[in-house]
Write a protein that holds these residues in place. Structure first.
Motif: not given
Length: 305
Positions: A195-204, A222-230
């Motif tokens: 389930y890993f996707e390129k769009e999960l990564l970002q550069y700052i 940033d939105y990864m922090q707001e996702l449910p643990d599941s």
């Protein structure tokens, strides 16, 4: 017939604006020139142009335009219809497309790290023909001063930190940065992270420390922090292949409600409708995916090819 056609094209080549409206101009030539940097190849930038001159043979002969211009009289005639199929209509100069081309060239230069570049045009008009040149002043590119990988998951962090395409000191090239995200994603998905996707990564990026130098961090969105643990757990779970299913019916449709014949061989399942075209042994041998192994996107791609 051939000599007559060639003679006609020679004559029409002198009237290339035959089908150009009276108040318009034929875009006769488009060029891209880079004034000050040999590292930037003008030919690599031509694909960003939103409008280009008619197709040329041998670099100068607008053969297809000449064929188009051979039309005479009623456009519905058979010969005129054939000439339109073989030929190419005149490329009428569009000022808005020229402006869009300038913007695209500037964006392309920015993506290559030349943020201080500029794009200008020079235009020559003669006998209702436009010769348009895009002139790029590249100036000095931005470079990567510092690069860090800030990722929480250990396997992801290891993949991103080893054999990276991103190097300190390199020109800040967005294309290379995107290739690096794709490389990481391919490596993750070849190690079971389905389930890993390129769009999960970002550069700052941060350019405040030094002129024409950028500090860069690779992180999760940033939105990864707001996702449910599941959901986070699913993304960072390694999956194994439980069963491989071969559906040999190439005409699958909703209207086809016939139940396929099923053959089970261990952890392999084969679905057939009608005559078997391939033996189970052949399918299993050609398939790189093996039950019990970690999911590997590369083996999936290899099995399709």
């Amino acid at each position: 017939m051939i000599l007559t056609l060639l003679a006609g094209m020679v004559l029409t080549s002198c009237h290339t604006t035959k089908f150009v409206p009276e108040d318009k101009y034929l875009l006769y030539k488009t060029r891209v020139r880079v004034n000050d940097n040999k590292d930037v190849q003008a030919d690599d930038l031509k694909s960003y142009l939103r409008q280009r001159h008619n197709t040329e043979v041998l670099g100068f002969w607008k053969l297809q335009l000449d064929i188009w211009n051979l039309q005479k009289g009623d456009s519905a005639k058979w010969i005129n219809r054939q000439l339109r199929k073989l030929g190419e209509p005149p490329e009428v100069f569009d000022e808005e497309l020229a402006e869009a081309s300038m913007q695209q060239l500037k964006l392309a230069m920015d993506n290559k790290g030349y943020f201080r570049s500029s794009v200008d045009t020079t235009m020559r008009i003669k006998k209702r023909k436009v010769r348009l040149t895009y002139r790029i002043t590249a100036r000095e590119p931005y470079h990567l001063r510092y690069y860090s990988v800030n990722l929480p998951e250990s396997n992801l962090r290891y993949i991103a930190s080893n054999r990276s395409l991103v190097r300190e000191g390199m020109v800040f090239d967005s294309g290379v940065l995107d290739e690096e995200r794709q490389r990481i994603t391919t490596m993750m998905r070849s190690r079971g992270y389905y389930y890993f996707e390129k769009e999960l990564l970002q550069y700052i990026a941060d350019s405040t420390y030094s002129p024409r130098e950028i500090d860069l961090r690779l992180t999760l969105q940033d939105y990864m922090q707001e996702l449910p643990d599941s959901i986070r757990e699913r993304i960072f779970t390694q999956y194994r292949i439980r069963r491989v299913i071969f559906n040999t019916n190439s005409n699958v449709s909703e209207e086809n409600e016939q139940t396929p014949d099923t053959v089970v061989n261990g952890d392999y399942t084969f679905l057939y409708q009608g005559r078997k075209l391939l033996k189970e042994r052949t399918l299993m041998k050609q398939c790189k995916i093996r039950p019990g192994e970690m999911y590997d996107i590369r083996k999936v791609d290899d099995s399709y090819t």
